[in-house]
Design an enzyme around this catalytic site. Sequence first.
Site, PDB file in Angstrom:
ATOM      1  N   SER A  18       0.849  -1.181   0.000  1.00 35.03           N
ATOM      2  CA  SER A  18       0.000   0.000   0.000  1.00 35.03           C
ATOM      3  C   SER A  18       0.887   1.235   0.000  1.00 35.03           C
ATOM      4  CB  SER A  18      -0.880   0.001   1.262  1.00 35.03           C
ATOM      5  OG  SER A  18      -1.491   1.255   1.481  1.00 35.03           O
ATOM      6  N   TYR A  30      -2.441  -1.088  10.538  1.00 36.04           N
ATOM      7  CA  TYR A  30      -2.339  -1.259   9.087  1.00 36.04           C
ATOM      8  C   TYR A  30      -0.981  -0.769   8.594  1.00 36.04           C
ATOM      9  CZ  TYR A  30      -3.908  -1.114   4.185  1.00 36.04           C
ATOM     10  OH  TYR A  30      -4.040  -1.311   2.822  1.00 36.04           O
TER      11      TYR A  30
END
Length: 258
Positions: free
Chosen positions: A140, A153
């Site tokens: 990401s 995350y």
Amino acid sequence: MTTTTPVVRLALSGRTALVTGAGSGIGRACALRLAAAGATVLVVDRDTETASRVAAETGGVAITVDLADADADALDAIPAAIDIVVNNAGLQHVAPVEAFPPDRFAYIQRVMLHAPFLLIRHALPHMYANGWGRIVNISSVHGLRASPFKSAYVSAKHGLEGLSKTVALEAAPHGVTVNCINPSYVRTPLVEGQIADQATAHGIPETEVIEKIMLVRSAIKRLIEPDEVAELMAYLCTPAAAFITGASIAMDGGWTAH
């Protein structure tokens, strides 16, 4: 919505690919793309129904696994003869660090870092024996940049980046490449849920959440489509990409250019 016509010439007949979180979103797009190239796809998801649906679409095999509970023994049910691994499964939880539930933090690490480690470890002996393999980790932009309130995350994605680079160095002599794709916001069920939550929290329409919150750092003001990520994944599996390893490829509309 953008639909990407496949442009990468990719031939994977006789290869077996494993994709996690393959029941929807990026995982489904990757499974479909690999199947279109001729690979046999192992469709891994915790939801049996969605895994079976995608397996039917791809002519692949559905494997129901809750990656949060996976250990080395649990992977015995997964064939070891895997040529391509796409680690995609993920989830999000948003909260300030002082209020972040420790069990949720640990859960996210298990799904998004520990499970990829186990799957890579599981697949490498076959790849080494054949002198060829491709590992593509769907990281990401948050593997390269942090955002507040996403400690679990961001930590997991940064860890995945380190794992990828380490395995890339070890695997290079064996013909195996390992790379990360680093997208910003992709039009997936995970992101759509975040859009709805943000709209409620801020009392604004969902379109404003996309434009004013999610895409504020991006020079290209739209969400990425899952098949765009899948096409980059496909390129990394081609002979032309054989020299690309240990890389983190930003697909972020200019976010990390700042």
